[in-house]
Design a protein around this motif. Structure first.
Motif, PDB file in Angstrom:
ATOM      1  N   VAL A 252       0.835  -1.197   0.000  1.00 60.60           N
ATOM      2  CA  VAL A 252       0.000   0.000   0.000  1.00 60.60           C
ATOM      3  C   VAL A 252       0.869   1.246   0.000  1.00 60.60           C
TER       4      VAL A 252
ATOM      5  N   PRO B 102       0.716   5.863  -1.148  1.00 63.06           N
ATOM      6  CA  PRO B 102       0.122   6.871  -2.025  1.00 63.06           C
ATOM      7  C   PRO B 102       0.470   6.626  -3.477  1.00 63.06           C
ATOM      8  N   THR B 103      -0.270   7.248  -4.355  1.00 67.07           N
ATOM      9  CA  THR B 103      -0.027   7.110  -5.782  1.00 67.07           C
ATOM     10  C   THR B 103       1.360   7.616  -6.158  1.00 67.07           C
TER      11      THR B 103
ATOM     12  N   ASP C 295      -6.640  -1.640  -7.070  1.00 66.05           N
ATOM     13  CA  ASP C 295      -6.777  -0.253  -7.495  1.00 66.05           C
ATOM     14  C   ASP C 295      -8.046  -0.150  -8.333  1.00 66.05           C
TER      15      ASP C 295
ATOM     16  N   GLY D 195      -3.885   1.291  -4.358  1.00 66.85           N
ATOM     17  CA  GLY D 195      -4.032   2.493  -3.555  1.00 66.85           C
ATOM     18  C   GLY D 195      -5.450   2.790  -3.128  1.00 66.85           C
ATOM     19  N   SER D 196      -6.386   1.880  -3.427  1.00 68.21           N
ATOM     20  CA  SER D 196      -7.787   2.092  -3.035  1.00 68.21           C
ATOM     21  C   SER D 196      -8.023   1.429  -1.676  1.00 68.21           C
ATOM     22  N   GLY D 197      -7.960   2.235  -0.627  1.00 63.61           N
ATOM     23  CA  GLY D 197      -7.992   1.701   0.729  1.00 63.61           C
ATOM     24  C   GLY D 197      -9.181   0.815   1.035  1.00 63.61           C
TER      25      GLY D 197
ATOM     26  N   ALA E 242      -3.566  11.661  -2.806  1.00 66.63           N
ATOM     27  CA  ALA E 242      -2.453  10.993  -2.122  1.00 66.63           C
ATOM     28  C   ALA E 242      -2.502  11.251  -0.619  1.00 66.63           C
TER      29      ALA E 242
ATOM     30  N   ARG F 151      -5.208  11.768   1.149  1.00 69.85           N
ATOM     31  CA  ARG F 151      -6.289  10.944   1.693  1.00 69.85           C
ATOM     32  C   ARG F 151      -5.860   9.474   1.774  1.00 69.85           C
ATOM     33  N   GLN F 152      -5.101   9.028   0.763  1.00 69.98           N
ATOM     34  CA  GLN F 152      -4.608   7.647   0.789  1.00 69.98           C
ATOM     35  C   GLN F 152      -3.763   7.402   2.034  1.00 69.98           C
TER      36      GLN F 152
ATOM     37  N   TRP G 252      -5.784   7.173   5.198  1.00 77.44           N
ATOM     38  CA  TRP G 252      -6.469   5.881   5.305  1.00 77.44           C
ATOM     39  C   TRP G 252      -5.497   4.785   5.726  1.00 77.44           C
ATOM     40  N   PHE G 253      -4.377   4.675   5.018  1.00 77.20           N
ATOM     41  CA  PHE G 253      -3.458   3.570   5.281  1.00 77.20           C
ATOM     42  C   PHE G 253      -2.759   3.696   6.627  1.00 77.20           C
TER      43      PHE G 253
END
Length: 301
Positions: free
Chosen positions: A9, A11-12, A35, A100-102, A267, A269-270, A273-274
């Protein structure tokens, strides 16, 4: 539990694809993509999907397997991914998952929350409110109905806001009251590895990637999708900004700057989340892949 899912996992634009391929080759296994933007075959350049060369170096699942016209959601993905893992674990002790889609990552490793069915007319009303009154109106409603959800979900994502609101309205109970009532046990161990960097470096990598996408023909890809721009799958960064340019609302330079800005926000927000997963092992993106392989190997045994 002798089967292991290695989840990559971050960020983009941080280097997840390259690491996942290195791991797949080392462990002689296959890769699941989590993703959600890369599911759609019509969206290749703007989603930074693995190149044909990268796809040829390791077997991938859930890359370009759907059309933007298909109704495919996280619930369907969870079902498909678990079924694929069940098959792969028959011949592999280890499988790689990258994305990257949590929400989609968590759906596989932890399972989804169980929500009741809601009447379609509620969502239709909320979608109409989004068009006529704007996202801020829906955000304010959610804050009034469920402050906990308002503070927890990706509040800038209209689909997440509408989903939370429809649960609140349809059940008369807070959306947050349905979250993680019971943890689903998976028949495999998950080792989660996160890649990160300081914010300035992440943003620089994002800006560079967007420039490369433009050079590789992102605008032409978006032009080909204009007849379908109302579809939900295309309401995403890299596409919606260029639709505004093609509609004559923005200049091309401004649209590209907006793609960079919105990708940087994505990124952020990613990472938020992670970072919530305390069990993730974080590495700087410059860490050698051999070092990460050694670490994972020690944790599998």
């Amino acid at each position: 539990m002798n089967k292991t899912l290695i989840s990559i996992v971050g960020p983009t634009a941080i280097g997840k694809t390259a690491l996942s391929i290195k791991l797949a080759n080392h462990f002689n296994t296959e890769i699941l993509s989590a993703d959600s933007r890369q599911f759609f075959k019509e969206m290749q350049i703007g989603t930074a999907a693995p190149t044909p060369e990268e796809l040829a170096t390791a077997k991938h699942h859930f890359i370009h397997h759907k059309s933007i016209k298909d109704n495919y959601n996280v619930g369907a993905f969870e079902k498909d991914a678990i079924s694929t893992l069940k098959t792969l674990f028959k011949t592999h002790d280890t499988v790689i998952m990258v994305g990257g889609s949590g929400l989609y990552v968590d759906a596989v490793s932890k399972g989804l929350d169980d929500f009741p069915d809601i009447e379609n007319n509620i969502r239709e009303t909320l979608n109409n409110d989004l068009k006529t009154k704007g996202l801020s109106y829906l955000q304010e409603r959610l804050e009034q109905l469920d402050t906990a959800a308002y503070n927890k979900i990706a509040i800038d994502n209209p689909h997440r806001v509408i989903r939370a609101l429809e649960i609140c309205i349809g059940t008369g109970k807070p959306y947050s009251s349905f979250l993680k009532k019971g943890k689903i046990e998976r028949p495999f161990k998950t080792i989660t590895v996160g890649l990160s960097a300081d914010r300035e470096m992440i943003y620089n990598r994002i800006n560079k990637r967007v420039d490369i996408m433009i050079q590789e023909g992102l605008l032409e890809e978006v032009k080909s999708l204009v007849p379908f721009k109302g579809l939900n799958a295309l309401n995403t960064v890299g596409y919606k900004e260029l639709f505004n340019y093609l509609d004559g609302e923005w200049t091309l330079d401004f649209a590209i700057s907006e793609i960079k800005k919105n990708t940087r926000r994505f990124a952020k927000r990613q990472l938020t989340w992670f970072k919530k997963n305390a069990e993730t092992f974080w590495f700087d993106y410059t860490t050698s892949k051999e070092h990460i392989i050694t670490f994972i190997s020690q944790n599998i045994s």
